[in-house]
Write an enzyme that holds these catalytic residues in place. Structure first.
Site, PDB file in Angstrom:
ATOM      1  N   LEU A 121       0.870  -1.171   0.000  1.00  0.00           N
ATOM      2  CA  LEU A 121       0.000   0.000   0.000  1.00  0.00           C
ATOM      3  C   LEU A 121       0.905   1.218   0.000  1.00  0.00           C
ATOM      4  O   LEU A 121       1.938   1.226   0.690  1.00  0.00           O
ATOM      5  CB  LEU A 121      -0.899   0.020   1.237  1.00  0.00           C
ATOM      6  N   ASP A 122       0.537   2.239  -0.746  1.00  0.00           N
ATOM      7  CA  ASP A 122       1.332   3.469  -0.754  1.00  0.00           C
ATOM      8  C   ASP A 122       1.449   4.032   0.654  1.00  0.00           C
ATOM      9  O   ASP A 122       0.589   3.795   1.512  1.00  0.00           O
ATOM     10  CB  ASP A 122       0.691   4.516  -1.657  1.00  0.00           C
TER      11      ASP A 122
END
Length: 231
Positions: free
Chosen positions: A98-99
């Site tokens: 996930l960013d």
């Protein structure tokens, strides 16, 4: 199980580093030099530099990832990592990414085979996102998301898309391209302001506050295995 996967699961090294150890002749199986294609069974004895490797207990964790935390085991820039949030033994690593500014459901585990399949596009694991965006997507924008959006790396697969509120959209994907949700929404004219993954492979964050985590139960692990055909 292949030898490099066994070493990764035991916490000795990543698969890539395990391959290097094997090629260097530092790994033995039942007293004989291991090979890259060696398969390890339940009763085989594996050693690295003469020291026997102990099999780890398999561990599966669901984390509610906060913003500002990177989805890696270590960060050269010194930023907090998701692995640090669930520190305890045996060590687990994230499934996919996930960013840093994206929040929500993230799995961590030390089951290399299951993690690999969950992250592989072939198995189409379902991921649900809620995005706050610029503007307010109309039905035409939602239709484009549902039918597939042309990106620089090709047309996306059809997604489930619905408007939750003004400037809030839910997307359900079965792909895992880099920055895919952000790129899809930008392509239809609604750049993402804030992004949250509310569910992963049917697992939701019910009862978990930001930064909290829990161990998965046996039935949840079985459902994940079934979803990606792990025997």
């Amino acid at each position: 199980m292949r030898l490099n996967a066994f070493l990764a699961r035991a916490g000795v090294a990543s698969r890539r580093r395990a391959d290097e150890l094997i090629k260097a002749g530092r790994v033995t199986v039942n007293g004989e030099p291991g090979q890259l294609n060696t398969v390890v069974g339940a009763h085989d004895r594996v050693a690295v530099d003469g020291e026997e490797v102990t099999r780890q207990r398999l561990r599966y964790v669901l984390l509610h990832k906060p913003a500002g935390v990177v989805t890696t085991a270590r960060d050269p820039a010194g930023r907090p990592t998701v692995v640090e949030l669930v520190e305890s033994e045996p060590r687990v690593v994230p499934v996919g990414r996930l960013d840093v500014d994206t929040t929500g459901a993230l799995l961590l585990m030390n089951d290399g085979q299951l993690a690999h399949r969950l992250a592989h596009p072939r198995y189409g694991v379902e991921k649900t996102y809620v995005a706050e965006v610029e503007g307010d997507p109309d039905e035409d924008s939602l239709r484009r998301l549902r039918e597939g959006v042309e990106l620089e790396d090709g047309l996306t697969a059809p997604a489930l898309a619905r408007r939750l509120d003004r400037g809030r959209v839910e997307l359900v994907l079965h792909e895992g391209r880099k920055h895919q949700v952000k790129r899809m929404l930008s392509a239809v004219g609604h750049p993402v302001v804030r992004l949250h993954r509310s569910a992963y492979a049917g697992l939701t964050l019910d009862g978990l506050e930001s930064g909290e985590w829990r161990e998965l139960g046996p039935s949840e692990v079985e459902r994940l295995q079934h979803a990606v055909n792990v025997p």
